[in-house]
Design a protein around this motif. Structure first.
Motif, short mmCIF file in Angstrom:
data_model
loop_
_atom_site.label_atom_id
_atom_site.label_comp_id
_atom_site.label_asym_id
_atom_site.label_seq_id
_atom_site.Cartn_x
_atom_site.Cartn_y
_atom_site.Cartn_z
N VAL A 1 0.77 -1.19 -0.08
CA VAL A 1 0.14 -0.10 -0.05
C VAL A 1 0.76 1.21 0.10
O VAL A 1 1.04 2.66 -0.70
N ALA A 2 1.66 1.46 1.28
CA ALA A 2 2.94 2.04 1.01
C ALA A 2 3.65 2.62 -0.30
O ALA A 2 3.40 3.94 -1.00
N GLY A 3 3.48 1.44 -0.84
CA GLY A 3 4.99 1.39 -2.67
C GLY A 3 3.51 2.10 -3.59
O GLY A 3 3.94 3.03 -4.32
N SER B 1 10.02 8.37 -12.88
CA SER B 1 11.04 7.21 -12.38
C SER B 1 10.58 7.14 -10.77
O SER B 1 11.17 6.45 -10.47
N ASP B 2 10.45 8.17 -10.00
CA ASP B 2 10.40 8.36 -8.38
C ASP B 2 9.02 7.00 -7.71
O ASP B 2 8.89 6.16 -7.49
N ALA C 1 9.35 3.47 -6.13
CA ALA C 1 8.23 2.53 -5.22
C ALA C 1 7.89 1.85 -5.53
O ALA C 1 7.61 1.08 -4.77
N ALA C 2 7.27 1.78 -6.16
CA ALA C 2 6.27 0.72 -7.16
C ALA C 2 7.25 -0.86 -6.65
O ALA C 2 7.18 -2.36 -6.47
N LEU C 3 9.12 -0.30 -7.83
CA LEU C 3 9.59 -1.59 -7.71
C LEU C 3 10.59 -2.04 -6.69
O LEU C 3 10.63 -3.33 -5.92
N LEU C 4 10.39 -0.71 -5.46
CA LEU C 4 10.85 -1.18 -4.07
C LEU C 4 9.88 -1.76 -3.48
O LEU C 4 10.04 -3.27 -2.85
N SER C 5 8.25 -1.72 -3.39
CA SER C 5 7.72 -2.25 -2.62
C SER C 5 7.30 -4.46 -2.93
O SER C 5 7.48 -4.92 -2.43
N ALA D 1 4.59 13.08 -0.53
CA ALA D 1 5.67 13.27 -1.26
C ALA D 1 7.36 13.24 -1.23
O ALA D 1 8.14 12.54 -2.33
N ALA D 2 7.88 13.96 0.12
CA ALA D 2 9.14 13.90 -0.11
C ALA D 2 9.32 12.91 0.42
O ALA D 2 10.50 12.71 0.15
N SER D 3 9.02 12.10 1.18
CA SER D 3 9.50 11.11 1.34
C SER D 3 9.68 9.96 -0.01
O SER D 3 10.35 8.67 0.13
N VAL D 4 8.73 10.37 -0.64
CA VAL D 4 8.50 9.54 -2.10
C VAL D 4 9.62 9.35 -2.68
O VAL D 4 10.93 8.32 -3.39
#
Length: 385
Positions: A133-135, A171-172, A176-180, A333-336
């Motif tokens: 969900v976070a990603g 890219s961000d 994020a999706a790839l990391l999760s 958005a900053a954490s992303v």
């Protein structure tokens, strides 16, 4: 004549009755003189030493209730496990590799353990959902902010900046999706491999314990039959009776052994040396002079599988803080952007000198609020002009 006949009749009748009485008197006296018979009392039977099968059977029932429902946590005391399971202390029995016993009874043990495999699976699933969900949410935030800021830059006629902002947002979002996704996939694979390793390693233990259990029951049954016939061969009826009754019905016989090897903690067959078998360090559950029970095999296996399911997740990125960044991604958005930069920038390792100065300044996307302020200032200047 009538009087004379009546008198003779009466006299004859009296004579017959008198003779009959005299003849019958000795006979009746002989029949009443019966010989004395010694009938054994209940006390005499109990003192004879013959065991009661009902008593032995009730003892087995009591022992079964103890192994099922006893809430005592004194698991290292040998006498708490019945009359014949152990005859020396069990300091190793609380070790998870040896079942991790916390109660004598099976039901209290299940309550104490609280289904560790199911519990760990629930924790893992919740963790995966949290990261997913976070990603995905972070990817959405990155795209939303990128499009919004790019639109503001287009209104200020900063087309290169808008393109750079939109490119960075995409890219961000992808990072994020790839990391999760990598976190979830790596967790599933790593934990499945750990569970498989536990299953393979425990297969020999389970097989050895099963063979030992069956062999012990067969040997005890043969012993009961042998003891019974040996006693009969020597004319010891009492010994034969007790051997059969105790072996067939008693808690120290075959039923008790079966309970020790199923719902109990196992069966000790001889003295266990301090540093051998399950004693001492408690790292060898199937040890010398000891047969583990089915309950011990299952409990130790469950705890080892639960530990395997708790294997830490290592995602395939070079950044050591990637798992923490994965869970934090999408909070804002900053954490992303910071999480993506922490992962992508070190992996790319592109020298800053190779980027032209003009492109470098354009690639630095302005923050959301300053971009909107620049756009408003531009429109105000145009109106005054």
């Amino acid at each position: 004549m009538q009087i004379s006949l009546r008198s003779h009749l009466i006299a004859g009748t009296a004579a017959v009755v008198g003779a009959s009485a005299i003849a019958m008197t000795p006979v009746m006296g002989a029949q009443l003189s019966l010989p004395s018979i010694n009938v054994p009392t209940i006390a005499d039977v109990s003192l004879a030493g013959f065991d009661s099968p009902i008593t032995e059977l009730l003892g087995t029932v009591i022992q079964g209730g103890n192994l099922l429902f006893n809430t005592s946590q004194a698991v290292s005391v040998a006498s708490n496990w019945g009359p014949s399971a152990f005859f020396q202390p069990l300091p190793w029995i609380a070790n998870p590799l040896n079942g991790g016993y916390s109660a004598i009874g099976l039901l209290p043990q299940i309550i104490d353990d609280a289904l560790p495999i199911i519990r760990q699976l629930g924790i893992n699933g919740s963790d995966y959902l949290d990261v997913a969900v976070a990603g995905l949410g972070g990817a959405g935030v990155a795209l939303s902010e990128g499009v919004w800021n790019a639109a503001g830059q287009l209104l200020s006629l900063d087309i290169p900046g808008a393109l750079a902002t939109l490119s960075t947002a995409i890219s961000d979002a992808g990072t994020a999706a790839l990391l999760s996704g990598a976190y979830v996939l790596s967790g599933v694979v790593a934990r499945a491999q750990a569970v498989l390793a536990v299953a393979v390693a425990g297969a020999g233990y389970v097989l050895g314990a099963t063979v030992a259990q069956i062999s012990a029951v067969v040997a005890r049954t043969v012993q009961v039959v042998t003891d019974t016939f040996d006693a009969l061969g020597t004319g010891n009826v009492e010994g034969a009776w007790n051997a059969a009754v105790d072996g067939i019905f008693g808690p120290s016989g075959v039923p008790g052994l079966i309970m020790n090897l199923t719902i109990g903690a196992g069966q000790q067959t001889a003295y266990i040396p301090p540093n051998e078998g399950p004693n001492g360090s408690g790292t060898q559950p199937l040890g010398t002079n000891f047969i583990p029970s089915t309950r011990m095999v299952v409990q130790s296996g469950v705890k080892q599988i639960a530990d395997a399911l708790a294997t830490p997740v290592v995602i395939p990125f070079s950044v050591a803080s990637a798992p923490a960044a994965a869970k934090k991604v999408g909070r804002s958005a900053a954490s992303v952007r910071s999480a993506a930069a922490a992962v992508v920038a070190p992996a790319a390792e592109a020298p800053a000198a190779e980027v032209p100065a003009a492109e470098a300044s354009a690639a630095e996307a302005p923050a959301p609020k300053p971009a909107r302020k620049v756009s408003r200032a531009h429109r105000a200047t145009a109106e005054r002009g």
